[in-house]
Design a protein around this motif. Sequence first.
Motif, PDB file in Angstrom:
ATOM      1  N   TYR A   1      19.781   0.364   5.404  1.00 10.25           N
ATOM      2  CA  TYR A   1      19.176  -0.961   5.395  1.00 10.25           C
ATOM      3  C   TYR A   1      19.222  -1.512   3.975  1.00 10.25           C
ATOM      4  CZ  TYR A   1      15.562  -4.540   5.273  1.00 10.25           C
ATOM      5  OH  TYR A   1      14.885  -5.717   5.074  1.00 10.25           O
ATOM      6  N   ARG A   2      19.526  -2.802   3.862  1.00  9.94           N
ATOM      7  CA  ARG A   2      19.529  -3.500   2.578  1.00  9.94           C
ATOM      8  C   ARG A   2      18.436  -4.565   2.604  1.00  9.94           C
ATOM      9  NH1 ARG A   2      23.958  -3.665   4.980  1.00  9.94           N
ATOM     10  NH2 ARG A   2      24.057  -5.908   5.197  1.00  9.94           N
ATOM     11  N   LEU A   3      17.468  -4.459   1.722  1.00 17.10           N
ATOM     12  CA  LEU A   3      16.388  -5.442   1.659  1.00 17.10           C
ATOM     13  C   LEU A   3      16.991  -6.810   1.387  1.00 17.10           C
ATOM     14  CD1 LEU A   3      13.299  -5.567   1.840  1.00 17.10           C
ATOM     15  CD2 LEU A   3      13.228  -5.305  -0.635  1.00 17.10           C
ATOM     16  N   SER A   4      16.677  -7.771   2.236  1.00 16.36           N
ATOM     17  CA  SER A   4      17.322  -9.087   2.174  1.00 16.36           C
ATOM     18  C   SER A   4      16.868  -9.940   1.003  1.00 16.36           C
ATOM     19  CB  SER A   4      17.067  -9.848   3.475  1.00 16.36           C
ATOM     20  OG  SER A   4      15.707 -10.223   3.560  1.00 16.36           O
ATOM     21  N   GLY A   5      15.688  -9.697   0.482  1.00 13.66           N
ATOM     22  CA  GLY A   5      15.156 -10.544  -0.586  1.00 13.66           C
ATOM     23  C   GLY A   5      14.323 -11.699  -0.058  1.00 13.66           C
ATOM     24  N   ALA A   6      14.495 -12.048   1.218  1.00 14.30           N
ATOM     25  CA  ALA A   6      13.689 -13.105   1.829  1.00 14.30           C
ATOM     26  C   ALA A   6      12.299 -12.550   2.143  1.00 14.30           C
ATOM     27  CB  ALA A   6      14.355 -13.613   3.096  1.00 14.30           C
ATOM     28  N   ILE A   7      11.298 -13.419   2.037  1.00 18.43           N
ATOM     29  CA  ILE A   7       9.923 -13.011   2.314  1.00 18.43           C
ATOM     30  C   ILE A   7       9.360 -13.875   3.436  1.00 18.43           C
ATOM     31  CG2 ILE A   7       7.582 -12.841   1.377  1.00 18.43           C
ATOM     32  CD1 ILE A   7       8.903 -12.511  -1.407  1.00 18.43           C
ATOM     33  N   LEU A   8       8.803 -13.216   4.439  1.00 22.32           N
ATOM     34  CA  LEU A   8       8.070 -13.904   5.496  1.00 22.32           C
ATOM     35  C   LEU A   8       6.593 -13.766   5.147  1.00 22.32           C
ATOM     36  CD1 LEU A   8       7.769 -15.394   8.155  1.00 22.32           C
ATOM     37  CD2 LEU A   8       7.942 -13.200   9.337  1.00 22.32           C
ATOM     38  N   THR A   9       5.936 -14.902   4.886  1.00 20.70           N
ATOM     39  CA  THR A   9       4.522 -14.908   4.536  1.00 20.70           C
ATOM     40  C   THR A   9       3.694 -15.087   5.801  1.00 20.70           C
ATOM     41  OG1 THR A   9       5.029 -15.816   2.360  1.00 20.70           O
ATOM     42  CG2 THR A   9       2.762 -16.050   3.144  1.00 20.70           C
ATOM     43  N   LEU A  10       2.765 -14.162   5.987  1.00 13.70           N
ATOM     44  CA  LEU A  10       1.910 -14.143   7.169  1.00 13.70           C
ATOM     45  C   LEU A  10       0.459 -14.338   6.754  1.00 13.70           C
ATOM     46  CD1 LEU A  10       1.614 -13.523  10.266  1.00 13.70           C
ATOM     47  CD2 LEU A  10       1.258 -11.139   9.578  1.00 13.70           C
ATOM     48  N   PRO A  11      -0.136 -15.506   7.048  1.00  9.13           N
ATOM     49  CA  PRO A  11      -1.562 -15.686   6.763  1.00  9.13           C
ATOM     50  C   PRO A  11      -2.404 -14.718   7.605  1.00  9.13           C
ATOM     51  CG  PRO A  11      -0.508 -17.798   7.192  1.00  9.13           C
ATOM     52  CD  PRO A  11       0.477 -16.727   7.575  1.00  9.13           C
TER      53      PRO A  11
ATOM     54  N   PRO B   1       1.194  -2.555   5.724  1.00  8.77           N
ATOM     55  CA  PRO B   1       1.608  -2.610   7.126  1.00  8.77           C
ATOM     56  C   PRO B   1       1.705  -1.230   7.761  1.00  8.77           C
ATOM     57  CG  PRO B   1       3.568  -2.635   5.761  1.00  8.77           C
ATOM     58  CD  PRO B   1       2.366  -2.452   4.841  1.00  8.77           C
ATOM     59  N   VAL B   2       0.845  -0.305   7.319  1.00  9.25           N
ATOM     60  CA  VAL B   2       0.888   1.085   7.770  1.00  9.25           C
ATOM     61  C   VAL B   2       0.733   1.169   9.284  1.00  9.25           C
ATOM     62  CG1 VAL B   2      -0.242   3.346   7.608  1.00  9.25           C
ATOM     63  CG2 VAL B   2       0.013   1.915   5.557  1.00  9.25           C
ATOM     64  N   GLY B   3       1.664   1.858   9.914  1.00  8.13           N
ATOM     65  CA  GLY B   3       1.604   2.082  11.358  1.00  8.13           C
ATOM     66  C   GLY B   3       2.272   1.018  12.195  1.00  8.13           C
ATOM     67  N   LEU B   4       2.726  -0.070  11.576  1.00 10.37           N
ATOM     68  CA  LEU B   4       3.439  -1.117  12.304  1.00 10.37           C
ATOM     69  C   LEU B   4       4.941  -0.846  12.241  1.00 10.37           C
ATOM     70  CD1 LEU B   4       1.597  -4.283  10.954  1.00 10.37           C
ATOM     71  CD2 LEU B   4       1.185  -3.062  13.101  1.00 10.37           C
TER      72      LEU B   4
ATOM     73  N   GLU C   1       7.644   1.555   5.276  1.00  8.86           N
ATOM     74  CA  GLU C   1       6.415   0.812   4.970  1.00  8.86           C
ATOM     75  C   GLU C   1       6.568   0.025   3.668  1.00  8.86           C
ATOM     76  OE1 GLU C   1       3.197   3.625   5.144  1.00  8.86           O
ATOM     77  OE2 GLU C   1       3.335   3.771   7.327  1.00  8.86           O
ATOM     78  N   ALA C   2       7.237   0.598   2.680  1.00  8.29           N
ATOM     79  CA  ALA C   2       7.422  -0.092   1.400  1.00  8.29           C
ATOM     80  C   ALA C   2       8.293  -1.334   1.580  1.00  8.29           C
ATOM     81  CB  ALA C   2       8.043   0.855   0.373  1.00  8.29           C
ATOM     82  N   ASP C   3       9.406  -1.208   2.315  1.00  5.39           N
ATOM     83  CA  ASP C   3      10.270  -2.364   2.550  1.00  5.39           C
ATOM     84  C   ASP C   3       9.574  -3.402   3.429  1.00  5.39           C
ATOM     85  OD1 ASP C   3      12.321  -1.353   0.991  1.00  5.39           O
ATOM     86  OD2 ASP C   3      13.495  -0.609   2.689  1.00  5.39           O
ATOM     87  N   ALA C   4       8.807  -2.939   4.422  1.00  2.00           N
ATOM     88  CA  ALA C   4       8.075  -3.865   5.292  1.00  2.00           C
ATOM     89  C   ALA C   4       7.079  -4.688   4.486  1.00  2.00           C
ATOM     90  CB  ALA C   4       7.362  -3.102   6.407  1.00  2.00           C
ATOM     91  N   ALA C   5       6.399  -4.068   3.532  1.00  2.00           N
ATOM     92  CA  ALA C   5       5.417  -4.784   2.701  1.00  2.00           C
ATOM     93  C   ALA C   5       6.094  -5.828   1.816  1.00  2.00           C
ATOM     94  CB  ALA C   5       4.631  -3.798   1.845  1.00  2.00           C
ATOM     95  N   LEU C   6       7.341  -5.573   1.413  1.00  5.63           N
ATOM     96  CA  LEU C   6       8.083  -6.551   0.612  1.00  5.63           C
ATOM     97  C   LEU C   6       8.646  -7.673   1.475  1.00  5.63           C
ATOM     98  CD1 LEU C   6      10.020  -4.107  -1.739  1.00  5.63           C
ATOM     99  CD2 LEU C   6       8.097  -5.603  -2.360  1.00  5.63           C
TER     100      LEU C   6
END
Length: 186
Positions: free
Chosen positions: A21-31, A147-150, A165-170
């Motif tokens: 997997y390559r981290l895309s650099g895009a961020i999805l912001t979730l309120p 995002p632990v466990g998701l 989890e680290a990539d998911a948080a980014l």
Amino acid sequence: MIDDNLEEECSWRRPPPPGRYRLSGAILTLPKKALNHTLAFFRTTAARRVEACCFWYGVRSPEGNATVLAVVAPKQRNTWGNYAVSGEAVAEMATATHPRNWVNLGQVHTHPGVAVEHSRYDDANANSRRALSIVIPFYGRWAGPWPVGLGVHEFQDDYWYLLSEADAALRLALTDAGDAHLLDLR
């Protein structure tokens, strides 16, 4: 009977990813308000012990970053092991979100147990390869640190990757700021 069940369960499992997997650099912001709407919606289906889904809609910048502005709950069929959203229900979501210029940013669904990796069914039924796919365990009864466990999945190289989890948080940033609507179309 046991062998048939084992064979069926194995058919749900996916092959390993074709590469890293390559981290895309895009961020999805979730309120946090959107997350709270999502978990509240899943409490209603978790009580019936069925899988369910909802969608995160919002706006995407030209750079690829995006912000969730609404949680949309479509009409759906729910069972213990999957859910289905008809083409008609997808069209109803489009009718509700298009006038606001919202696009699908995330498909969120639940799994019965702790496993949050996509099944072959999940791969085949993801509604958009541009949206993230988030899996919440225990029919949506999740209350861990973000995002632990998701299971946060992103589509790359013709494959739905389960992010660490680290990539998911980014990739998917939870924030206290921002508002979010709930559109319950059921």
